[in-house]
Design a protein around this motif. Structure first.
Motif, PDB file in Angstrom:
ATOM      1  N   CYS A 169       1.386 -12.679  -3.943  1.00  0.00           N
ATOM      2  CA  CYS A 169       2.086 -13.527  -4.923  1.00  0.00           C
ATOM      3  C   CYS A 169       3.282 -12.835  -5.570  1.00  0.00           C
ATOM      4  CB  CYS A 169       1.095 -13.959  -6.003  1.00  0.00           C
ATOM      5  SG  CYS A 169      -0.365 -14.752  -5.309  1.00  0.00           S
ATOM      6  N   GLU A 198       2.265  -6.954  -8.761  1.00  0.00           N
ATOM      7  CA  GLU A 198       1.925  -5.761  -9.543  1.00  0.00           C
ATOM      8  C   GLU A 198       2.661  -5.767 -10.878  1.00  0.00           C
ATOM      9  OE1 GLU A 198       3.665  -6.120  -6.831  1.00  0.00           O
ATOM     10  OE2 GLU A 198       4.948  -4.406  -6.327  1.00  0.00           O
ATOM     11  N   SER A 248      10.416 -12.817  -2.193  1.00  0.00           N
ATOM     12  CA  SER A 248      11.805 -12.653  -1.752  1.00  0.00           C
ATOM     13  C   SER A 248      11.923 -12.695  -0.229  1.00  0.00           C
ATOM     14  CB  SER A 248      12.322 -11.302  -2.248  1.00  0.00           C
ATOM     15  OG  SER A 248      11.579 -10.270  -1.620  1.00  0.00           O
ATOM     16  N   GLU A 403      21.198 -14.581  -4.112  1.00  0.00           N
ATOM     17  CA  GLU A 403      20.311 -15.189  -5.116  1.00  0.00           C
ATOM     18  C   GLU A 403      20.356 -14.300  -6.357  1.00  0.00           C
ATOM     19  OE1 GLU A 403      16.031 -15.026  -4.339  1.00  0.00           O
ATOM     20  OE2 GLU A 403      15.743 -16.894  -5.448  1.00  0.00           O
TER      21      GLU A 403
END
Ligand code: NAD
Length: 520
Positions: A169, A198, A248, A403
């Motif tokens: 995630c 993390e 990403s 981005e």
């Protein structure tokens, strides 16, 4: 379990301010329905983005701990699969009720570790909760098909779980994204290992505690921690049959390839550059508010943030008004009353975002509103970048090609709707897009010709609710987007089809010789 996951997840109370936590506790693994202290030798310090105070230490779970999580999930699988769908549905009903009951506590953990405002963090929880609520309808979603294919012969299809699956995630939705996976994976009979980001695992640790309370048997939901090393373990572990990744492009493309090469199913949602087309015939006030909200909410750290606005014709003169609305947003600690946006996740993210603003300046764009150097008085040490608006952007500039993932809106001017559609379609990402117009025919044409996979018509962030599926495309997904998250494709991802063809003939066979040809 008696032990708690971190200071942010104490069951009795939760933080509602950014005050320094007196004694940060280490984040623990969750294996076999137990919170277990990690024997890690490497730890990742997690800081509150608003203050940079230490909140918790996240372990790089050891090889033995990673292996124990897989063994636990593998051991739990046969009995969990064998439970009736009604039994699993009952657990999901309880899970839904508990998440709702602990909604504020989950949101507080998100505000503390991720930085978004408490009100927005509640939305993060709700969007995940809705996936769990939808999964409660499994009994009408999973039935197979049956057809009498010949006399006395029928074929039935079933959907069966895969076994142990894993979810990796990102940091930006610490509750919603684990909940894109846990409910659907488990209600269909799989067992799951979650590796939260993390950078903010606290919400997942609360979700783990609630999973145990809801009645998931030991091993059905496990949580391990770490960064690339933990990911590589997941990608290479033969017992893990499927990997869900959100994050990403850099990590996701690697993960897709390595997991696929190892024969796993992979669903992978990646980065984005979402455009809004502003047509001169739109409801101007609605468009300006929608754009400012969707560009700067969550400090722009949403994969569906509206980070680029394409101003058609005379609407280029509206940039000043967007800047005014952006400037009126209050940047503050996420627990503060009236805060509209919080800090960005880390000092490194702040530096990267400010670097992209500087590059736009150097490349000749106009900085209409500059968020660099702004900070709320009460939180001088946080990772602050104020709302930033960059006008006169050209598609070759870095602020357009990359981005940004921060509170920065870039504005590109074009003369016609045709040019706008061509520009947007030329972009390599295809997550979300929006058009602001009052014209039905323009909107209809736009929805047909635009390539991006999630289209909003006067809706700035068109994320589909869980009865649909998250349908980004192009470079915003890996593997061509064959396996999208939640909805019917989500159910298909976590299950494999089995077909059974049976013959129940009343009379004895009449032929005495074996037939060797395919029946025609
Ligand atoms: P990230 O890729 O840095 O991290 C995501 C996960 O991958 C983390 O669990 C991390 O530990 C792991 N990871 C990171 N680098 C790795 C590496 N080199 N090797 C192996 N594993 C690695 O992403 P992030 O910064 O946490 O999240 C932001 C990104 O996620 C943005 O690009 C955003 O657009 C994207 N995102 C996409 C969606 C979507 O649905 N399309 C949703 C949310 C976020």
């Amino acid at each position: 379990p008696a032990a708690t996951a971190s200071a942010a997840t104490s069951p009795e109370s939760y933080p509602t301010t950014h005050e320094q936590i007196s004694k940060p506790l280490d984040t623990q693994n969750f294996i076999d329905n137990q919170f277990v202290a990690s024997q890690a030798t490497q730890w990742i310090d997690l800081h509150d983005p608003a203050t940079n105070n230490l909140v918790t230490r996240v372990p790089q779970s050891t090889d033995a701990e990673l292996k124990a999580a897989v063994e636990s999930a593998q051991k739990a699988f046969p009995a969990w699969k064998a439970q009736s769908v009604f039994a699993r549905q009952q657990v999901m009903f309880k899970y839904v009720a508990l998440i709702r009951q602990h909604w504020d506590r989950l949101a507080a953990s998100i505000t503390l570790e991720q930085g978004k405002t408490f009100a927005d963090a509640k939305g993060d929880v709700l969007r995940g909760l809705q996936v769990a609520e939808t999964a409660c309808g499994i009994t009408t979603q999973i039935p197979g098909e049956v057809l009498e294919v010949a006399k006395d012969m029928e074929t039935r299809s079933y959907r069966e779980p895969l076994g142990v699956v894993a979810a990796i995630c990102p940091f930006n939705f610490p509750a919603m994204i684990p909940l894109w996976s846990i409910p659907i994976a488990t209600v269909t009979g799989n067992t799951i290992i979650v590796k939260p980001s993390e950078r903010d695992p606290g919400a997942m640790m609360i979700l783990a505690e609630l999973a145990e309370k809801a009645g998931f048997p030991p091993g059905v939901v496990n949580v391990i921690h770490g960064s690339a090393k933990t990911v590589d373990f997941i990608l290479d572990e033969p017992l893990i049959k499927a990997v869900s990744f959100v994050g990403s492009n850099k990590a996701g493309e690697y993960i897709y390839q390595r997991a696929s090469a190892n024969g796993k199913r992979v669903q992978a949602n990646l980065g984005a550059k979402n455009h809004a087309l502003v047509s001169p015939d739109c409801n101007k006030n609605h468009a300006l508010n929608a754009i400012a909200g969707a560009a700067f909410g969550a400090a722009g750290q949403r994969c569906m943030a509206l980070s680029t606005v394409v101003m058609v014709g005379e609407t280029k003169d509206w940039v000043g008004e967007i800047a005014e609305r952006a400037n009126a947003l209050k940047m503050d600690g996420g627990f503060e009353e009236g805060s509209d946006l919080g800090p960005v996740i880390s000092p490194q993210a702040k530096e990267r975002i400010e670097g992209l603003i500087a590059s736009a300046e150097e490349e000749g764009a106009t900085i209409m509103l500059d968020g660099r150097g702004k900070k709320p008085e009460k939180y001088p040490n946080g990772n602050w970048v104020g709302p930033t608006l960059i006008a006169n952007v050209k598609p070759h500039m870095r602020c357009y090609t990359e981005e940004i993932f921060g509170p920065v809106l870039v504005c590109v001017n074009v003369d016609t709707i045709d040019e706008a559609i061509d520009l947007i379609n030329a972009n390599e990402y295809g997550n979300g897009v929006a058009i602001f117009t009052r014209s039905g025919s323009t909107a209809t044409r736009f929805q047909r010709e635009i390539e991006a996979g999630q289209v909003g018509i006067n809706v700035p962030i068109p994320v589909p609710l869980p009865m649909f599926s998250f349908t980004g495309n192009k470079k915003s997904v890996a593997g061509g987007g064959a396996n999208t998250f939640y909805g019917k494709p989500g159910l298909a991802f976590y299950t494999q089809a089995k077909t059974v063809t049976s013959l129940w003939r009343a009379e004895d066979a009449v032929a005495t010789k074996a037939s060797v040809n395919m029946p025609t």
